[in-house]
Design a protein around this motif. Sequence first.
Motif, mmCIF file in Angstrom:
data_model
loop_
_atom_site.group_PDB
_atom_site.id
_atom_site.type_symbol
_atom_site.label_atom_id
_atom_site.label_comp_id
_atom_site.label_asym_id
_atom_site.label_seq_id
_atom_site.Cartn_x
_atom_site.Cartn_y
_atom_site.Cartn_z
ATOM 1 N N MET A 1 12.992 20.523 70.559
ATOM 2 C CA MET A 1 13.877 19.646 71.316
ATOM 3 C C MET A 1 13.129 18.434 71.847
ATOM 4 S SD MET A 1 16.119 20.601 74.746
ATOM 5 C CE MET A 1 16.782 22.081 73.977
ATOM 6 N N PHE A 2 13.753 17.258 71.735
ATOM 7 C CA PHE A 2 13.252 16.046 72.382
ATOM 8 C C PHE A 2 14.189 15.713 73.545
ATOM 9 C CE2 PHE A 2 11.300 13.978 68.287
ATOM 10 C CZ PHE A 2 10.276 14.916 68.332
ATOM 11 N N GLU A 3 13.599 15.300 74.662
ATOM 12 C CA GLU A 3 14.421 14.804 75.774
ATOM 13 C C GLU A 3 14.578 13.299 75.638
ATOM 14 O OE1 GLU A 3 13.679 15.507 79.849
ATOM 15 O OE2 GLU A 3 14.004 17.667 79.717
ATOM 16 N N GLN B 1 21.962 18.207 86.169
ATOM 17 C CA GLN B 1 22.741 18.143 84.932
ATOM 18 C C GLN B 1 21.946 18.715 83.762
ATOM 19 O OE1 GLN B 1 23.923 14.052 84.436
ATOM 20 N NE2 GLN B 1 25.570 14.189 85.934
ATOM 21 N N ALA B 2 20.652 18.372 83.709
ATOM 22 C CA ALA B 2 19.792 18.878 82.638
ATOM 23 C C ALA B 2 19.713 20.404 82.688
ATOM 24 C CB ALA B 2 18.396 18.276 82.753
ATOM 25 N N HIS C 1 18.199 16.182 73.415
ATOM 26 C CA HIS C 1 18.899 16.382 74.693
ATOM 27 C C HIS C 1 18.997 15.029 75.403
ATOM 28 C CE1 HIS C 1 18.824 18.365 78.968
ATOM 29 N NE2 HIS C 1 19.899 17.648 78.747
ATOM 30 N N VAL C 2 20.174 14.428 75.324
ATOM 31 C CA VAL C 2 20.387 13.098 75.907
ATOM 32 C C VAL C 2 20.747 13.250 77.385
ATOM 33 C CG1 VAL C 2 21.694 10.943 75.761
ATOM 34 C CG2 VAL C 2 21.199 12.234 73.675
ATOM 35 N N LYS D 1 25.784 10.058 74.705
ATOM 36 C CA LYS D 1 25.491 10.561 73.351
ATOM 37 C C LYS D 1 26.233 9.760 72.281
ATOM 38 C CE LYS D 1 26.946 14.688 74.056
ATOM 39 N NZ LYS D 1 27.518 14.318 75.366
ATOM 40 N N SER D 2 27.534 9.545 72.494
ATOM 41 C CA SER D 2 28.337 8.857 71.471
ATOM 42 C C SER D 2 27.931 7.397 71.325
ATOM 43 C CB SER D 2 29.829 8.971 71.808
ATOM 44 O OG SER D 2 30.232 10.324 71.754
ATOM 45 N N THR D 3 27.549 6.766 72.429
ATOM 46 C CA THR D 3 27.075 5.376 72.356
ATOM 47 C C THR D 3 25.800 5.306 71.518
ATOM 48 O OG1 THR D 3 27.990 4.966 74.561
ATOM 49 C CG2 THR D 3 26.405 3.357 73.730
ATOM 50 N N PHE D 4 24.898 6.257 71.746
ATOM 51 C CA PHE D 4 23.661 6.335 70.957
ATOM 52 C C PHE D 4 23.988 6.617 69.489
ATOM 53 C CE2 PHE D 4 20.436 9.143 69.057
ATOM 54 C CZ PHE D 4 19.339 8.292 69.067
ATOM 55 N N PHE D 5 24.890 7.582 69.263
ATOM 56 C CA PHE D 5 25.301 7.964 67.909
ATOM 57 C C PHE D 5 25.837 6.746 67.147
ATOM 58 C CE2 PHE D 5 28.355 9.659 64.826
ATOM 59 C CZ PHE D 5 27.659 10.719 64.263
ATOM 60 N N ASN D 6 26.718 5.992 67.798
ATOM 61 C CA ASN D 6 27.294 4.795 67.171
ATOM 62 C C ASN D 6 26.225 3.737 66.890
ATOM 63 O OD1 ASN D 6 29.804 5.963 67.321
ATOM 64 N ND2 ASN D 6 30.468 4.826 69.122
ATOM 65 N N LYS D 7 25.291 3.609 67.830
ATOM 66 C CA LYS D 7 24.252 2.579 67.717
ATOM 67 C C LYS D 7 23.376 2.812 66.489
ATOM 68 C CE LYS D 7 21.945 -0.819 69.962
ATOM 69 N NZ LYS D 7 22.580 -2.038 70.479
ATOM 70 N N VAL D 8 22.992 4.063 66.266
ATOM 71 C CA VAL D 8 22.024 4.324 65.191
ATOM 72 C C VAL D 8 22.673 4.583 63.834
ATOM 73 C CG1 VAL D 8 20.272 5.180 66.782
ATOM 74 C CG2 VAL D 8 21.822 6.808 65.708
ATOM 75 N N THR D 9 23.959 5.011 63.832
ATOM 76 C CA THR D 9 24.604 5.325 62.550
ATOM 77 C C THR D 9 25.575 4.245 62.106
ATOM 78 O OG1 THR D 9 26.458 6.520 63.562
ATOM 79 C CG2 THR D 9 24.474 7.808 63.031
#
Length: 428
Positions: A323-325, A304-305, A292-293, A216-224
């Motif tokens: 929600m998007f998966e 896990q899901a 939902h990452v 999640k945080s890697t994605f968050f950093n990538k897009v923001t």
Amino acid sequence: MLEHETRPTRAWVLHPDITSNRTRRDATSGLEEAVALAAALPNLEVVGSEIVRLPKIQPGHLFGKGKIEELRQRLQDADVELVLVDGPVTPVQQRNLEKVWKVKLLDRTGLILEIFSDRARTREGVLQVEMAALSYQRTRLVRAWTHLERQRGGLGFVGGPGETQIEADRRAIDEQLGSLKRQLDKVAKTRELHRASRAKVPFPIVALVGYTNAGKSTFFNKVTGADVFAKDMLFATLDPTMRSLVLETAHGGDREIILSDTVGFISNLPTQLVAAFRATLEEVLDADLILHVRDISHHQTDEQAADVLKILSDLGIKENAPMFEVWNKIDLLPDEAREARLARAGEEDDKFAISAVTGEGIDDLLAAVSAYFEDDKIERAFVVPYAQGKKRAWLFEEGVVLSEEAGEDGYAMRVLWTPRQEKEFRDI
């Protein structure tokens, strides 16, 4: 001397596999996760780990005598200082095992509390960890002190040997809990004001949720373009982080959203922490859309899901919440499995295969998020009859109410909502 002080604590991880438990999970995966949890603590070196299969739990020592002696020798040979048991351990079991093995012992709850304590950064996060830790200590206090009765018996405590000490410690913890709760209430009120002010701003909130270490945080950093701590480590992110993100609309304009990163979920999360971190996850309750990452490369991605969805349900998230998966880490899949995931994601509107590291698939996901909010918000004014309490409650749940005034026929409401919300309201 300095070298001795900085030397990592030597730890051994044990995963009890209770063979009589019908709902037990794959023991190998359980052990892997427990080792990963241990690795998330600083200055700790995992020197060994193993699965211990048991037909049933022994009340006094958890394990049988033969297994305890076998482990004692192994721990002694490896110069182990800390044993981490991936499961619940009673105070009596902990005391007995520590005495035989001559080590410090932590169970799963204690370990996760240690990690959370190390990770908390915001005032709210720190307070929540302290409350969870005190609640955990309090549940263990009553039994933990009973073995000291004889030692304390000759000191003249009123009310029986050891009893005064138990009550004093319990009272001290209760006083601390009361103080922390008052502080937390103040912080929560401040957050409530922030949320209320955000609700008036026509920016939708998109919350990232997922199993810990899903990316999640890697994605968050990538897009923001933010710099949130992101590492291949469980619970790398603890406190919620929010950033605005500008997306392109289908008409070539711009749309601003607020993206929220949250703490990662985990199976068998200690009950103290579910309660303590409810406020941290309130951003999810307020979200207009949940992403939902999932770590789609993990061999237990489906389990896990399911854990994530269960915790969301416990938090009060409706089953049909938008929600998007997001199937992350497709770059780690073998070619055939990767193509299959990409094909399936292409067939379903709410599933997206991406790699937060390489950036693959992210543009399509962000375009879909933007399209989801394509409808601009509209202001409406109407009266909700007193008999239609369900409709009024729904408006407040959605956070669309700008003002409300009680009148003769009902509540005069002013709302700011999307056409989608307006349609949902009419269908209630």
